[in-house]
Each structure stands twice: as C-alpha cells, then as structure tokens.
Design an enzyme around this catalytic site. Structure first.
Site, PDB file in Angstrom:
ATOM      1  N   LYS A 167      -7.773  14.271  -5.823  1.00 49.35           N
ATOM      2  CA  LYS A 167      -6.667  13.950  -6.580  1.00 49.35           C
ATOM      3  C   LYS A 167      -6.039  15.580  -7.071  1.00 49.35           C
ATOM      4  N   PRO A 192     -25.942   2.198 -20.068  1.00 48.88           N
ATOM      5  CA  PRO A 192     -26.481   3.031 -19.320  1.00 48.88           C
ATOM      6  C   PRO A 192     -25.924   4.163 -19.227  1.00 48.88           C
ATOM      7  N   TYR A 238     -25.216   8.324 -18.645  1.00 51.29           N
ATOM      8  CA  TYR A 238     -25.955   9.100 -17.673  1.00 51.29           C
ATOM      9  C   TYR A 238     -26.594  10.631 -18.040  1.00 51.29           C
ATOM     10  N   SER A 254      -9.711   5.482  -9.122  1.00 50.13           N
ATOM     11  CA  SER A 254      -9.928   6.499  -9.779  1.00 50.13           C
ATOM     12  C   SER A 254     -11.572   6.337 -10.277  1.00 50.13           C
ATOM     13  N   ALA A 262      -0.675   5.381  -8.428  1.00 50.06           N
ATOM     14  CA  ALA A 262      -1.391   4.772  -7.858  1.00 50.06           C
ATOM     15  C   ALA A 262      -2.548   5.589  -7.217  1.00 50.06           C
ATOM     16  N   ASP A 291       0.931  -1.393   0.095  1.00 55.12           N
ATOM     17  CA  ASP A 291       0.056   0.079   0.150  1.00 55.12           C
ATOM     18  C   ASP A 291       1.208   1.140   0.091  1.00 55.12           C
ATOM     19  N   THR A 301      -4.936  14.625 -12.960  1.00 57.44           N
ATOM     20  CA  THR A 301      -6.237  14.727 -14.097  1.00 57.44           C
ATOM     21  C   THR A 301      -6.385  15.991 -14.087  1.00 57.44           C
ATOM     22  N   ASP A 302      -7.373  16.287 -15.532  1.00 64.80           N
ATOM     23  CA  ASP A 302      -7.462  17.438 -15.723  1.00 64.80           C
ATOM     24  C   ASP A 302      -9.009  17.804 -15.146  1.00 64.80           C
ATOM     25  N   GLU A 303      -9.559  16.866 -14.630  1.00 65.01           N
ATOM     26  CA  GLU A 303     -10.800  16.417 -13.621  1.00 65.01           C
ATOM     27  C   GLU A 303     -10.993  17.624 -12.201  1.00 65.01           C
ATOM     28  N   TYR A 326     -13.393  12.039  -5.926  1.00 69.03           N
ATOM     29  CA  TYR A 326     -12.463  12.205  -6.463  1.00 69.03           C
ATOM     30  C   TYR A 326     -11.596  12.952  -6.949  1.00 69.03           C
ATOM     31  N   GLY A 370     -23.701  15.632  -8.972  1.00 70.53           N
ATOM     32  CA  GLY A 370     -22.517  16.870  -9.108  1.00 70.53           C
ATOM     33  C   GLY A 370     -21.725  16.319 -11.158  1.00 70.53           C
ATOM     34  N   ASP A 414     -28.698  10.866 -13.941  1.00 70.70           N
ATOM     35  CA  ASP A 414     -27.835  11.768 -14.085  1.00 70.70           C
ATOM     36  C   ASP A 414     -26.352  11.037 -12.639  1.00 70.70           C
ATOM     37  N   LEU A 459     -16.098   4.269 -19.082  1.00 69.94           N
ATOM     38  CA  LEU A 459     -17.636   4.006 -19.759  1.00 69.94           C
ATOM     39  C   LEU A 459     -17.119   2.867 -20.788  1.00 69.94           C
TER      40      LEU A 459
HETATM   41  P1  NAD Z   1      -7.041   2.202 -12.164  1.00 67.83           P
HETATM   42  O1  NAD Z   1      -8.003   2.272 -11.491  1.00 67.83           O
HETATM   43  O2  NAD Z   1      -6.937   1.556 -13.461  1.00 67.83           O
HETATM   44  O3  NAD Z   1      -5.446   1.506 -11.084  1.00 67.83           O
HETATM   45  C1  NAD Z   1      -5.492   2.454 -10.132  1.00 67.83           C
HETATM   46  C2  NAD Z   1      -4.025   1.034  -9.602  1.00 67.83           C
HETATM   47  O4  NAD Z   1      -3.776   1.664  -8.239  1.00 67.83           O
HETATM   48  C3  NAD Z   1      -4.190   0.167  -8.848  1.00 67.83           C
HETATM   49  O5  NAD Z   1      -3.879  -0.968  -9.985  1.00 67.83           O
HETATM   50  C4  NAD Z   1      -5.164  -0.731  -7.746  1.00 67.83           C
HETATM   51  O6  NAD Z   1      -3.953  -1.414  -7.422  1.00 67.83           O
HETATM   52  C5  NAD Z   1      -3.325   0.659  -7.762  1.00 67.83           C
HETATM   53  N1  NAD Z   1      -3.715   1.207  -6.227  1.00 67.83           N
HETATM   54  C6  NAD Z   1      -4.781   1.194  -5.847  1.00 67.83           C
HETATM   55  N2  NAD Z   1      -4.939   1.747  -4.659  1.00 67.83           N
HETATM   56  C7  NAD Z   1      -3.397   1.652  -3.793  1.00 67.83           C
HETATM   57  C8  NAD Z   1      -2.774   1.757  -2.962  1.00 67.83           C
HETATM   58  N3  NAD Z   1      -3.608   2.694  -1.720  1.00 67.83           N
HETATM   59  N4  NAD Z   1      -1.440   1.179  -2.901  1.00 67.83           N
HETATM   60  C9  NAD Z   1      -0.736   0.528  -3.852  1.00 67.83           C
HETATM   61  N5  NAD Z   1      -1.368   0.425  -5.669  1.00 67.83           N
HETATM   62  C10 NAD Z   1      -3.034   1.075  -4.915  1.00 67.83           C
HETATM   63  O7  NAD Z   1      -7.077   3.885 -12.453  1.00 67.83           O
HETATM   64  P2  NAD Z   1      -6.239   4.272 -13.962  1.00 67.83           P
HETATM   65  O8  NAD Z   1      -7.029   4.931 -14.427  1.00 67.83           O
HETATM   66  O9  NAD Z   1      -5.009   3.587 -14.025  1.00 67.83           O
HETATM   67  O10 NAD Z   1      -5.464   5.853 -13.285  1.00 67.83           O
HETATM   68  C11 NAD Z   1      -3.690   5.646 -12.513  1.00 67.83           C
HETATM   69  C12 NAD Z   1      -3.444   7.465 -11.837  1.00 67.83           C
HETATM   70  O11 NAD Z   1      -3.816   8.416 -13.834  1.00 67.83           O
HETATM   71  C13 NAD Z   1      -4.524   7.539 -11.400  1.00 67.83           C
HETATM   72  O12 NAD Z   1      -3.403   8.779 -10.762  1.00 67.83           O
HETATM   73  C14 NAD Z   1      -5.491   8.483 -11.919  1.00 67.83           C
HETATM   74  O13 NAD Z   1      -6.173   9.645 -11.586  1.00 67.83           O
HETATM   75  C15 NAD Z   1      -4.677   9.105 -13.185  1.00 67.83           C
HETATM   76  N6  NAD Z   1      -5.371   9.404 -14.201  1.00 67.83           N
HETATM   77  C16 NAD Z   1      -5.824   8.194 -14.738  1.00 67.83           C
HETATM   78  C17 NAD Z   1      -7.298   8.622 -16.385  1.00 67.83           C
HETATM   79  C18 NAD Z   1      -7.591   7.772 -16.534  1.00 67.83           C
HETATM   80  O14 NAD Z   1      -9.023   7.850 -17.260  1.00 67.83           O
HETATM   81  N7  NAD Z   1      -8.212   6.536 -16.074  1.00 67.83           N
HETATM   82  C19 NAD Z   1      -6.808  10.095 -16.584  1.00 67.83           C
HETATM   83  C20 NAD Z   1      -5.724  11.083 -16.183  1.00 67.83           C
HETATM   84  C21 NAD Z   1      -5.387  10.580 -14.744  1.00 67.83           C
HETATM   85  P1  TYD Z   2     -16.054   7.380 -17.194  1.00 64.41           P
HETATM   86  O1  TYD Z   2     -15.445   6.294 -17.692  1.00 64.41           O
HETATM   87  O2  TYD Z   2     -16.320   6.937 -15.062  1.00 64.41           O
HETATM   88  O3  TYD Z   2     -14.940   8.904 -16.501  1.00 64.41           O
HETATM   89  P2  TYD Z   2     -15.108  10.633 -15.533  1.00 64.41           P
HETATM   90  O4  TYD Z   2     -15.927  10.609 -14.840  1.00 64.41           O
HETATM   91  O5  TYD Z   2     -13.424  10.025 -15.093  1.00 64.41           O
HETATM   92  O6  TYD Z   2     -14.370  11.230 -16.583  1.00 64.41           O
HETATM   93  O7  TYD Z   2     -17.037   8.119 -17.110  1.00 64.41           O
HETATM   94  C1  TYD Z   2     -16.887   9.025 -18.921  1.00 64.41           C
HETATM   95  C2  TYD Z   2     -17.858   9.829 -19.458  1.00 64.41           C
HETATM   96  O8  TYD Z   2     -19.528   8.629 -19.363  1.00 64.41           O
HETATM   97  C3  TYD Z   2     -18.351  10.384 -17.465  1.00 64.41           C
HETATM   98  O9  TYD Z   2     -19.053  11.524 -17.917  1.00 64.41           O
HETATM   99  C4  TYD Z   2     -20.271   9.800 -17.250  1.00 64.41           C
HETATM  100  C5  TYD Z   2     -20.334   8.868 -18.466  1.00 64.41           C
HETATM  101  N1  TYD Z   2     -20.521   7.575 -17.983  1.00 64.41           N
HETATM  102  C6  TYD Z   2     -21.868   7.064 -18.794  1.00 64.41           C
HETATM  103  O10 TYD Z   2     -22.900   8.127 -19.579  1.00 64.41           O
HETATM  104  N2  TYD Z   2     -22.323   5.474 -17.930  1.00 64.41           N
HETATM  105  C7  TYD Z   2     -21.496   4.652 -16.990  1.00 64.41           C
HETATM  106  O11 TYD Z   2     -21.818   3.697 -17.191  1.00 64.41           O
HETATM  107  C8  TYD Z   2     -20.594   5.419 -17.293  1.00 64.41           C
HETATM  108  C9  TYD Z   2     -19.854   4.462 -16.379  1.00 64.41           C
HETATM  109  C10 TYD Z   2     -20.248   6.724 -17.074  1.00 64.41           C
END
Ligand code: NAD
Ligand code: TYD
Length: 359
Positions: free
Chosen positions: A166, A217, A219, A87, A84, A61, A136-138, A162, A299, A296, A202
């Site tokens: 971040k 589904p 939203y 997410s 890590a 961890d 993230t851009d969020e 989330y 937020g 939806d 998604l």
């Molecule tokens: P993911 O959820 O697929 O993977 C997260 C990984 O972190 C998993 O392998 C999980 O086991 C590990 N993890 C979680 N909590 C942990 C802990 N306490 N200690 C050790 N390991 C832990 O996420 P992802 O989509 O690969 O995202 C990776 C990073 O990129 C995140 O920081 C996320 O905020 C960022 N990010 C993701 C996106 C996206 O579109 N997925 C976009 C921009 C930034």
């Molecule tokens: P998601 O993949 O959860 O990424 P993020 O919320 O981090 O951008 O969702 C992408 C977009 O898709 C978001 O506007 C929420 C929407 N969404 C749905 O409409 N249906 C779904 O089942 C999921 C998981 C997401």
C-alpha cells in the site's frame, strides 16, 4: 451527471461506499464498478442496486490495461475512487507477490489509464476530474503503547507485505501528482468495521466463530491496539474529500477510537449475549470461555492511532457513529444476514481458514 469509476466496489468498503453515494446522490450520478471478484469480492453485496440504470458492473482486473482503457473509452469518467486491493495482512505474509501485483501494479495501471484519458494537450487536466486513492494508516508503521499519533506528515515505515505494497501504491500516486500534476488525493484510514466485511478480519471473524461455538483466536497477548471506524463514516469522509478536499492533498481518516483486540473480543461476546434471545441455544456457548490465545502474527504492529485534525479543520468531517452503537448495528447486521455469511464462508475460505488456524 457525474460518472464514477469505483474499483473494488464488490468488497467491504467499496460496496458500503457505493450504497452511500447512491443514497446521497441517487440518479444524479452514474457508477461503474470494476472488480475482479476475488475471494473478497461479492456481487451479493450490491444486489439491491444491480438493476439501477445508472449502475454498471464490469468484471475485470485493475492490472489489465486493455480492460481499464476500454472503460475510459466507453464512459466519460469524472471521479475515480480506487479501493481494489488485496487487503488482509495475514494473507500478505503467506503470499507477498499477490499483494505487490494487485496493489502496486494495479494502482500504476489505473493511474496511467486515467492520465491517458484525462490529460489535455497542454499537459493540464479538466477541472472536474479527480482520482482518490484509498489507503491505510498501516503505511505509517507501528506506534508505541505509551502514545503518539499518525499525522499526514508522519514518515512511512510499513512492516507487513500488505502495508509495504500500500505504501508503494501511495508513492506512485504522489509521483503522478508531482510529475504530471495529476489531480489526485490520498486518504489513509484506520481499521473499518461494519456490514459486508469478509470474516477473515477480526470483528466479523469473532462474531461468526462465537455464533458457531468455535474458538476465538486472539493473537499474542491480545493487547495490540487498533483505531476503529464505522465504515459508513469512512464512506462519507471519502465523498467529502472528493468534493471539498484540496487537490494533491493527503487526509488521514480515523475516529479516536482506540481499542485493544481483547477489549473488542469481549465487547462482541457481551453484545452478542444481549442480542441473543434467552431461548436461543447458541446463548449457552457464547461466553468468554471461547477466547483462545494463539501464536502472534509475524511482525505484528503494536498500535495504530490516527490524528484526524486536518480533515476536521479543512473539510469539517468528523466520525458520527460511536463504537457502542456501531458494534451493535454491525452484530445485528450479521445476525440478519446469516445466509450472506454462509455463502462467503463456503468453498475456498474454508480451506484458507483451516490452513491459517490449523483446524
Ligand atoms: P476487501 O478485501 O474487502 O475488498 C477488496 C475488493 O477489491 C474485492 O471486491 C476484490 O474482489 C477487489 N479486487 C482485489 N484485487 C483486484 C484486482 N486486481 N482487480 C480488481 N478488483 C480487485 O477490502 P476492503 O477492506 O474493502 O478495503 C478496500 C480498500 O481500502 C483497500 O485498498 C484497503 O487497503 C483500504 N483500507 C481498508 C481498511 C480496512 O479496515 N478494511 C482500512 C483502511 C484502508
Ligand atoms: P485485522 O482485522 O486482520 O486488521 P489489521 O491487521 O489490518 O489491523 O486484525 C486486527 C487486529 O486483530 C490485529 O491486531 C490482528 C488481530 N487479530 C487477532 O487477534 N485474531 C484474528 O483471528 C485476526 C484475524 C486478527
């Protein structure tokens, strides 16, 4: 030989990044992957590299100080790439505390341990040490439909637990840079898609449901906009920031590829229909009739859009994968890895899915 500590390397982006750097650097690097294997972490994502001599997996961890300290004591870490995190926005709405713990406490613990290991007696750091925090851009909040982009200078305005967690982790990285001169970069990337993404997000969720003839589904009104980037382009950007980026800088990463959610869902159906052979029985149910508008997200941010001007100008990074090509590659990958999908969707995920979507 450069040694990397990658956290969260068994997740979606982390595993793609590890594949990318081994593909690029081969035996010139050593990679330590620290991952706690939560529901989102899957060692299967790395099975083709797990026996490499220059790869080590540590189950642990990021919040565990002894575990992280031990890695810095045993290995001469040059690069930390911190993925890590918890997410998924929908999970954060149900359980915010888990997000603050993993994302905020986990990041500060990692920063502390890296600082402790790297800081010299005079308070400076060796030239070759770099910490990259993947964000993230969020964190920038939501843009109006009519226009505007997120720049590195855009004020933070997170809305979900989330994105707030971040944002908190980003602020801690900034605090370490400003207070201790700690050698770090932050990257803020838009939505990624590609192989190994957990099917709660998604794109893989829609692919998986469509193939199984389950409802899709969507939203709200389906018109929320995300800026989609193929995951390998993200991995490349991270590597370029580490090797060419200016220390202490933040870089936005994105592809100028804005799409409404409903467009994404319809594209998935179209490409799936093209990819499925005519005699595949699933072809009959993969149609737009599966689309179901549901309540939806609370937020729900309306629009995200990154301006990648700085990373292009300073580092020369540009996205390489066009969406049409990337989504086809992604769909083919899920087709060819249906056993992967079955493994990750069994067990706990099934319970989560039922509670989220009342099915
Ligand atoms: P993911 O959820 O697929 O993977 C997260 C990984 O972190 C998993 O392998 C999980 O086991 C590990 N993890 C979680 N909590 C942990 C802990 N306490 N200690 C050790 N390991 C832990 O996420 P992802 O989509 O690969 O995202 C990776 C990073 O990129 C995140 O920081 C996320 O905020 C960022 N990010 C993701 C996106 C996206 O579109 N997925 C976009 C921009 C930034
Ligand atoms: P998601 O993949 O959860 O990424 P993020 O919320 O981090 O951008 O969702 C992408 C977009 O898709 C978001 O506007 C929420 C929407 N969404 C749905 O409409 N249906 C779904 O089942 C999921 C998981 C997401």
């Amino acid at each position: 030989m450069r040694t990397y500590l990658v956290t969260g390397g068994a997740g979606f982006i982390g595993s793609n990044y590890i594949h990318y750097i081994f593909g690029k650097y081969g035996d010139e690097i050593r990679v330590i992957n620290l991952d706690d294997l939560t529901y989102a972490g899957n060692p299967e994502n790395l099975k083709d590299i797990e026996n490499r001599d220059n790869y080590r997996f540590v189950k642990g961890d990021v919040c565990d100080t002894d575990a992280v300290r031990a890695i810095f004591a045993e290995e001469d870490i040059d690069r930390v790439v911190h993925f890590a995190a918890e997410s998924h926005v929908d999970r954060s709405i149900k359980d915010p505390l888990a997000f603050v713990r993993a994302n905020v406490l986990g990041t500060v613990n990692l920063l502390n341990c890296a600082k402790e290991a790297w800081e010299k007696e005079d308070g400076t750091y060796p030239e070759n040490k770099r910490f990259l925090h993947v964000s993230t851009d969020e964190v920038y909040g939501s843009l109006p439909e009519e226009g505007g982009y997120f720049y590195e200078t855009t004020p933070y305005a997170p809305h979900s637990p989330y994105s707030a967690s971040k944002a908190g982790s980003d602020m801690l990285v900034r605090a370490f840079m400003d207070t201790y001169g700690f050698p770090a970069n932050i990257t803020n990337c838009s939505n990624n898609y590609g192989p190994y993404q957990f099917p709660e997000k998604l794109i893989p969720l829609m692919i998986n449901n469509a193939l199984q003839g389950k409802k899709l589904p969507v939203y709200g009104d389906g018109k929320n906009v995300r800026d989609w980037l193929y995951v390998e382009d993200h991995a490349k950007a991270i590597d370029m920031v580490q090797e060419k980026g200016k220390i202490f800088e933040t870089y936005n990463i994105g592809g100028h590829n804005e799409k409404q959610n409903i467009e994404i869902v319809k594209t998935i159906i179209e490409v799936l229909r093209e990819e499925l052979p005519d005699d595949d029985p699933r072809k009959a149910h993969v149609t737009e009739d599966l689309i179901t508008y549901v309540e939806d997200r609370k937020g729900h941010d309306r629009r995200y859009a990154i301006a990648p001007d700085k990373i292009r100008a300073e580092i020369g990074w540009e996205p390489e994968t066009m969406f049409k090509e990337g989504i086809r590659k992604t769909i083919r990958w899920y087709f060819e890895h249906q056993d992967w999908m079955e493994n990750v969707t069994s067990g706990d995920y099934q319970k989560y899915y039922q509670s989220m979507y009342n099915v």
